[in-house]
Design a protein around this motif. Structure first.
Motif, PDB file in Angstrom:
ATOM      1  N   ARG A  27       0.856  -1.187   0.000  1.00 42.79           N
ATOM      2  CA  ARG A  27       0.000   0.000   0.000  1.00 42.79           C
ATOM      3  C   ARG A  27       0.895   1.242   0.000  1.00 42.79           C
ATOM      4  NH1 ARG A  27      -2.467  -3.650   3.453  1.00 42.79           N
ATOM      5  NH2 ARG A  27      -4.623  -4.184   2.939  1.00 42.79           N
ATOM      6  N   ARG A  28       0.889   1.938  -1.124  1.00 48.51           N
ATOM      7  CA  ARG A  28       1.673   3.161  -1.225  1.00 48.51           C
ATOM      8  C   ARG A  28       0.749   4.369  -1.194  1.00 48.51           C
ATOM      9  NH1 ARG A  28       4.681  -0.056  -5.082  1.00 48.51           N
ATOM     10  NH2 ARG A  28       6.734  -0.540  -4.235  1.00 48.51           N
ATOM     11  N   LYS A  29       1.256   5.449  -0.650  1.00 51.25           N
ATOM     12  CA  LYS A  29       0.468   6.671  -0.567  1.00 51.25           C
ATOM     13  C   LYS A  29       0.306   7.293  -1.953  1.00 51.25           C
ATOM     14  CE  LYS A  29       0.049   6.542   3.917  1.00 51.25           C
ATOM     15  NZ  LYS A  29      -1.267   6.300   4.553  1.00 51.25           N
ATOM     16  N   GLN A  30      -0.820   7.963  -2.123  1.00 45.99           N
ATOM     17  CA  GLN A  30      -1.116   8.602  -3.400  1.00 45.99           C
ATOM     18  C   GLN A  30      -0.221   9.827  -3.612  1.00 45.99           C
ATOM     19  OE1 GLN A  30      -3.347   7.632  -5.840  1.00 45.99           O
ATOM     20  NE2 GLN A  30      -3.374   5.757  -4.607  1.00 45.99           N
ATOM     21  N   PRO A  31       0.125  10.115  -4.854  1.00 45.41           N
ATOM     22  CA  PRO A  31       0.929  11.317  -5.119  1.00 45.41           C
ATOM     23  C   PRO A  31       0.048  12.566  -5.138  1.00 45.41           C
ATOM     24  CG  PRO A  31       0.490  10.176  -7.168  1.00 45.41           C
ATOM     25  CD  PRO A  31      -0.113   9.322  -6.077  1.00 45.41           C
ATOM     26  N   LEU A  32       0.598  13.669  -4.700  1.00 45.84           N
ATOM     27  CA  LEU A  32      -0.113  14.934  -4.814  1.00 45.84           C
ATOM     28  C   LEU A  32      -0.107  15.404  -6.262  1.00 45.84           C
ATOM     29  CD1 LEU A  32       1.198  16.862  -1.680  1.00 45.84           C
ATOM     30  CD2 LEU A  32      -1.084  15.907  -2.009  1.00 45.84           C
ATOM     31  N   ARG A  33      -1.107  16.180  -6.622  1.00 46.00           N
ATOM     32  CA  ARG A  33      -1.226  16.733  -7.973  1.00 46.00           C
ATOM     33  C   ARG A  33      -1.039  18.252  -7.920  1.00 46.00           C
ATOM     34  NH1 ARG A  33      -1.126  11.830 -10.538  1.00 46.00           N
ATOM     35  NH2 ARG A  33      -2.576  10.401  -9.508  1.00 46.00           N
ATOM     36  N   PRO A  34      -0.778  18.854  -9.048  1.00 44.97           N
ATOM     37  CA  PRO A  34      -0.644  20.321  -9.056  1.00 44.97           C
ATOM     38  C   PRO A  34      -1.865  21.044  -8.499  1.00 44.97           C
ATOM     39  CG  PRO A  34       0.265  19.416 -11.076  1.00 44.97           C
ATOM     40  CD  PRO A  34      -0.373  18.267 -10.349  1.00 44.97           C
ATOM     41  N   HIS A  35      -3.064  20.480  -8.710  1.00 45.32           N
ATOM     42  CA  HIS A  35      -4.250  21.177  -8.192  1.00 45.32           C
ATOM     43  C   HIS A  35      -4.276  21.180  -6.662  1.00 45.32           C
ATOM     44  CE1 HIS A  35      -6.609  17.643  -6.868  1.00 45.32           C
ATOM     45  NE2 HIS A  35      -6.102  17.013  -7.922  1.00 45.32           N
ATOM     46  N   HIS A  36      -3.620  20.184  -6.027  1.00 50.32           N
ATOM     47  CA  HIS A  36      -3.502  20.217  -4.569  1.00 50.32           C
ATOM     48  C   HIS A  36      -2.649  21.413  -4.141  1.00 50.32           C
ATOM     49  CE1 HIS A  36      -4.356  15.712  -4.829  1.00 50.32           C
ATOM     50  NE2 HIS A  36      -5.324  16.190  -4.062  1.00 50.32           N
ATOM     51  N   LEU A  37      -1.550  21.632  -4.847  1.00 55.78           N
ATOM     52  CA  LEU A  37      -0.682  22.762  -4.515  1.00 55.78           C
ATOM     53  C   LEU A  37      -1.439  24.078  -4.642  1.00 55.78           C
ATOM     54  CD1 LEU A  37       2.645  21.758  -6.334  1.00 55.78           C
ATOM     55  CD2 LEU A  37       1.914  21.216  -4.013  1.00 55.78           C
ATOM     56  N   THR A  38      -2.250  24.185  -5.688  1.00 51.81           N
ATOM     57  CA  THR A  38      -3.040  25.402  -5.874  1.00 51.81           C
ATOM     58  C   THR A  38      -3.978  25.619  -4.694  1.00 51.81           C
ATOM     59  OG1 THR A  38      -2.948  25.122  -8.277  1.00 51.81           O
ATOM     60  CG2 THR A  38      -4.663  26.564  -7.401  1.00 51.81           C
ATOM     61  N   GLN A  63       6.964  28.246 -12.027  1.00 59.43           N
ATOM     62  CA  GLN A  63       6.005  27.206 -12.392  1.00 59.43           C
ATOM     63  C   GLN A  63       4.611  27.819 -12.461  1.00 59.43           C
ATOM     64  OE1 GLN A  63       6.934  24.144 -13.174  1.00 59.43           O
ATOM     65  NE2 GLN A  63       9.075  24.257 -12.463  1.00 59.43           N
ATOM     66  N   GLU A  64       3.729  27.176 -13.221  1.00 62.98           N
ATOM     67  CA  GLU A  64       2.370  27.698 -13.360  1.00 62.98           C
ATOM     68  C   GLU A  64       1.566  27.521 -12.073  1.00 62.98           C
ATOM     69  OE1 GLU A  64       0.373  26.065 -16.685  1.00 62.98           O
ATOM     70  OE2 GLU A  64       1.818  26.805 -18.166  1.00 62.98           O
ATOM     71  N   CYS A  65       1.713  26.372 -11.421  1.00 61.79           N
ATOM     72  CA  CYS A  65       0.962  26.091 -10.193  1.00 61.79           C
ATOM     73  C   CYS A  65       1.879  26.238  -8.984  1.00 61.79           C
ATOM     74  CB  CYS A  65       0.380  24.680 -10.223  1.00 61.79           C
ATOM     75  SG  CYS A  65      -0.848  24.417 -11.507  1.00 61.79           S
ATOM     76  N   ALA A  66       1.437  27.012  -8.008  1.00 58.94           N
ATOM     77  CA  ALA A  66       2.200  27.167  -6.759  1.00 58.94           C
ATOM     78  C   ALA A  66       3.661  27.466  -7.062  1.00 58.94           C
ATOM     79  CB  ALA A  66       2.060  25.916  -5.891  1.00 58.94           C
ATOM     80  N   ASP A  67       3.897  28.560  -7.744  1.00 63.48           N
ATOM     81  CA  ASP A  67       5.248  28.940  -8.174  1.00 63.48           C
ATOM     82  C   ASP A  67       6.188  28.994  -6.966  1.00 63.48           C
ATOM     83  OD1 ASP A  67       7.545  30.059  -9.125  1.00 63.48           O
ATOM     84  OD2 ASP A  67       6.557  31.649 -10.259  1.00 63.48           O
ATOM     85  N   PRO A  68       7.183  28.101  -6.888  1.00 67.37           N
ATOM     86  CA  PRO A  68       8.063  28.086  -5.712  1.00 67.37           C
ATOM     87  C   PRO A  68       8.919  29.342  -5.587  1.00 67.37           C
ATOM     88  CG  PRO A  68       8.897  26.606  -7.410  1.00 67.37           C
ATOM     89  CD  PRO A  68       7.547  27.061  -7.866  1.00 67.37           C
ATOM     90  N   VAL A  69       9.252  29.973  -6.709  1.00 69.48           N
ATOM     91  CA  VAL A  69      10.070  31.185  -6.648  1.00 69.48           C
ATOM     92  C   VAL A  69       9.299  32.310  -5.961  1.00 69.48           C
ATOM     93  CG1 VAL A  69      11.323  32.903  -7.995  1.00 69.48           C
ATOM     94  CG2 VAL A  69      11.337  30.500  -8.715  1.00 69.48           C
ATOM     95  N   LEU A  70       8.070  32.538  -6.403  1.00 68.31           N
ATOM     96  CA  LEU A  70       7.261  33.600  -5.806  1.00 68.31           C
ATOM     97  C   LEU A  70       6.892  33.278  -4.359  1.00 68.31           C
ATOM     98  CD1 LEU A  70       4.875  34.466  -8.794  1.00 68.31           C
ATOM     99  CD2 LEU A  70       7.005  35.599  -8.106  1.00 68.31           C
ATOM    100  N   LEU A  71       6.595  32.008  -4.088  1.00 67.98           N
ATOM    101  CA  LEU A  71       6.241  31.628  -2.716  1.00 67.98           C
ATOM    102  C   LEU A  71       7.417  31.826  -1.767  1.00 67.98           C
ATOM    103  CD1 LEU A  71       4.085  28.414  -3.269  1.00 67.98           C
ATOM    104  CD2 LEU A  71       3.334  30.553  -2.210  1.00 67.98           C
ATOM    105  N   LEU A  72       8.608  31.457  -2.198  1.00 66.91           N
ATOM    106  CA  LEU A  72       9.780  31.659  -1.345  1.00 66.91           C
ATOM    107  C   LEU A  72      10.027  33.138  -1.093  1.00 66.91           C
ATOM    108  CD1 LEU A  72      12.245  28.936  -2.698  1.00 66.91           C
ATOM    109  CD2 LEU A  72      11.460  29.160  -0.339  1.00 66.91           C
ATOM    110  N   GLN A  73       9.832  33.969  -2.112  1.00 69.16           N
ATOM    111  CA  GLN A  73      10.010  35.408  -1.924  1.00 69.16           C
ATOM    112  C   GLN A  73       9.003  35.958  -0.920  1.00 69.16           C
ATOM    113  OE1 GLN A  73       9.643  36.793  -5.964  1.00 69.16           O
ATOM    114  NE2 GLN A  73      11.854  36.651  -6.364  1.00 69.16           N
ATOM    115  N   GLU A  74       7.753  35.528  -1.065  1.00 68.94           N
ATOM    116  CA  GLU A  74       6.711  36.004  -0.152  1.00 68.94           C
ATOM    117  C   GLU A  74       6.931  35.475   1.262  1.00 68.94           C
ATOM    118  OE1 GLU A  74       1.814  35.837   0.272  1.00 68.94           O
ATOM    119  OE2 GLU A  74       2.818  35.029  -1.517  1.00 68.94           O
TER     120      GLU A  74
END
Length: 626
Positions: free
Chosen positions: A422-433, A517-528
């Motif tokens: 039993r492996r855990k499900q992967p997250l999708r980009p819509h989860h990050l959003t 990145q289009e979803c949950a841009d890590p660059v902008l999030l890190l800056q904020e």
């Protein structure tokens, strides 16, 4: 008056003993008051005294790097509390006069007077406490002050021992005497003893045992004494190292031994002599000793003791050089070693239960795997932990494990325990959003932290343990924590230095670089995030830090995650999601392995979207060939 000084005049860290006030101040924070340049807090205290009409004398307003406080010299920069040589010599003189009393019967008042001096001495020589045990026994129950009390040989021996160590070991480094967590130990040893068999101690793959030989003696040897001797033997052994450990943790199943080392005093002379011997070693080497109780039997020590015979060597394993032991201590991560210990304990229990020799022959290993397969599926994995602990005792372990009998049994056990994976499900980009939108809506610091960490986990394929601590009680290992100072921004990019990961056991580190990145841009999030983080936490070392100033933990991270998703997801879902996301884009296997810092093809277990993802991978491979 002390309360008034602290609450109304804001004089921090002010302390008082009787009519003596004392505190500390930075050496460059001096001001002039009544014509004298003095520490600022001291001047503020004098202002208060003048305001309320409290008289004071200039000669008593002392300050400096080394100051005498209630009879002790306190060096704030060295972090030491000591007696002056004159004071130490005076105490030695009092002890000598006491034990040289004519007729060897000093009155009770002299006993009490000396005991008072020695109790005062213990503030700077706590390991001298064993010398007072016999003295207290002699005074107990007596109340006639002029009545003489006979000096026996035990008291005289204790006093002579104390004289010997006073001038050699005077002083306490209060910077080093803080309590430390077991996980901060530089070395861990387990000890055990048996009245019929002997004593043993083990550490870092080494085992030492001493066989008891029956001998007629008038001295009664009890198990408590042997437990103490086992501890003493371990400490003496470690003290001979070229580089003795600074913090030594010893586990014993004897609660009495733990109590003795907590109080530094035993109820019998025989036991107290052992504590005194330990004190001598501690004072000479500077080892910071901690003795803790471990509940239940210590199985590998029990096995050593049960298998001692006349040909059993005193040293169970080949001696490793102290330097090699020092290096090997950090050869395996503590969390990994803890898992290994589970396998070793299980194997030893199996051997004891079925009366089988510990020697891991192919037949014994095959029987062990067959036995464990009835209950668990991880029996074959336990052999790795077993190897870690006994490979020095049995050099043929690897050959025995590779024997056809063992390998056939392992294959058969996997069929017997064909449990569903039993492996855990992967997250999708819509989860990050969704994580980011929630952080925007609530404007909470911790929500922004979580969204930023999830974005970093996803796009850098981080293991959860690279960003969070296991538990809140676990002391931080700063060698593994991402530092705020490593975070860099360049046009279109953001990155930080990951100092350690599972595939990098030597702390070479890896530079993590993010792009937009289009979803949950890590660059902008890190800056904020870092803008908000620096506002609350300034120059704190860690990059990822919660609003309350603590480091994120695994439980905190999961509580945030499960507010959005069910338990079919888990801590590694972001890492699995990142691998799946990159695979769906047709990125080649080599690049995905590099992004996730995988040293093998294990990353493929994270790719869940068969066959679409597999097709994308194949297309990427074909393009690479073209």
């Amino acid at each position: 008056m002390c309360w008034l000084s602290i609450k109304k005049f804001d004089i921090t860290d002010l302390h008082v003993f009787m009519d003596d006030f004392y505190s500390w101040e930075k050496s460059n924070n001096l001001i002039t008051y009544q014509g004298v340049s003095r520490p600022k807090n001291q001047a503020r205290l004098l202002v208060l005294w003048d305001a309320i009409g409290c008289p004071w004398e200039e000669k008593k307003q002392e300050f400096g790097e080394k100051l005498k406080i209630i009879g002790f010299w306190v060096d704030i920069n060295q972090g030491t509390i000591t007696l002056s040589e004159d004071s130490a010599a005076d105490i030695v003189s009092k002890i000598e006069s006491f034990i040289e009393t004519p007729s060897r019967r000093p009155p009770l008042r002299n006993w009490q007077c000396l005991a008072g001096h020695l109790n005062w001495l213990l503030n700077v020589l706590p390991w001298g406490r064993p010398a007072l045990t016999e003295m207290y026994w002699k005074m107990s129950g007596k109340d006639t002050m002029h009545a003489g009390i006979y000096l026996n040989k035990e008291v005289i021996a204790d006093m002579n021992w104390l004289i010997d160590i006073i001038l050699k070991s005077m002083g306490v480094r209060f910077l080093d005497t803080t309590r430390w967590h077991n996980s901060a130990a530089d070395m861990v040893i387990w000890t055990d003893a048996s009245l019929k068999l002997g004593m043993a101690f083990v550490y870092a793959g080494n085992g030492f045992a001493y066989q008891m030989a029956p001998e007629e003696t008038s001295t009664k040897i009890d198990i408590f004494f042997l437990e103490l001797i086992a501890i003493l033997s371990a400490i003496f052994h470690v003290a001979l190292f070229l580089h003795p450990p600074r913090r030594l943790l010893i586990f014993t199943d004897s609660l009495d031994s733990v109590a003795v080392f907590n109080s530094l005093g035993a109820s019998e002379s025989l036991h107290n002599s052992v504590v005194r011997a330990v004190a001598g070693i501690i004072l000479q080497t500077g080892i910071d000793l901690k003795v803790c109780h471990i509940a239940g039997p210590i199985y590998y020590l029990d096995y050593f003791l049960m298998n001692i015979d006349e040909n059993f060597p005193q040293t169970v394993s080949a001696n490793l050089s102290p330097l090699e032991v020092f290096c090997r201590r950090d050869g395996v991560e503590k969390s990994t070693a803890s898992g290994y210990a589970t396998g070793a304990r299980d194997y030893v229990k199996f051997c004891i239960k079925h009366n089988i020799p510990l020697d891991p022959t192919p037949q014994t290993l095959a029987r062990y795997i067959a036995y464990t397969s009835r209950f668990i599926a991880s029996g074959p994995k336990y052999l790795t932990g077993l190897r870690h602990f006994i490979r020095n005792f049995y050099p043929n372990f690897d050959n025995n494990r590779a024997h056809p009998i063992v390998q056939a049994t392992i294959r058969g056990s996997k069929k017997v325990r064909a449990d569903l994976i039993r492996r855990k499900q992967p997250l999708r980009p819509h989860h990050l959003t969704e994580f980011v939108n929630t952080a925007r809506r609530t404007a909470e610091y911790d929500d922004l932290l979580f969204a930023t960490m999830m974005s970093c986990c996803f796009y850098a394929c981080h293991r959860l343990g690279e960003l969070v601590k296991k538990t809140a009680k676990e002391p931080p290992d700063w060698r593994k924590i991402i530092k705020r100072s490593s975070l860099k921004f360049t046009p279109g990019y953001a990155g930080y230095h990951l100092p350690y990961h599972k595939a990098d056991p030597f702390f070479h580190g890896t530079d993590i670089l993010f792009t937009h990145q289009e979803c949950a841009d890590p660059v902008l999030l890190l800056q904020e995030y870092v803008k908000s983080r620096d506002k609350f936490h300034g120059l704190r070392r860690a990059l990822f830090i919660k609003r309350d100033g603590s480091l994120p933990t695994r439980s905190w991270f999961k509580s945030k995650l499960f507010a959005f998703v069910d338990h079919s997801f888990g801590g590694h879902s972001a890492r699995a999601g990142g691998a799946t996301y990159y695979a769906s884009l047709g990125i080649s296997e080599d690049i995905i392995k590099a992004l996730g810092r995988w040293s093998s093809a294990a990353w493929t277990t994270y790719v869940h979207e068969n066959p679409c993802v597999r097709m994308a991978l194949q297309l990427a491979a074909l393009k690479k060939r073209c």
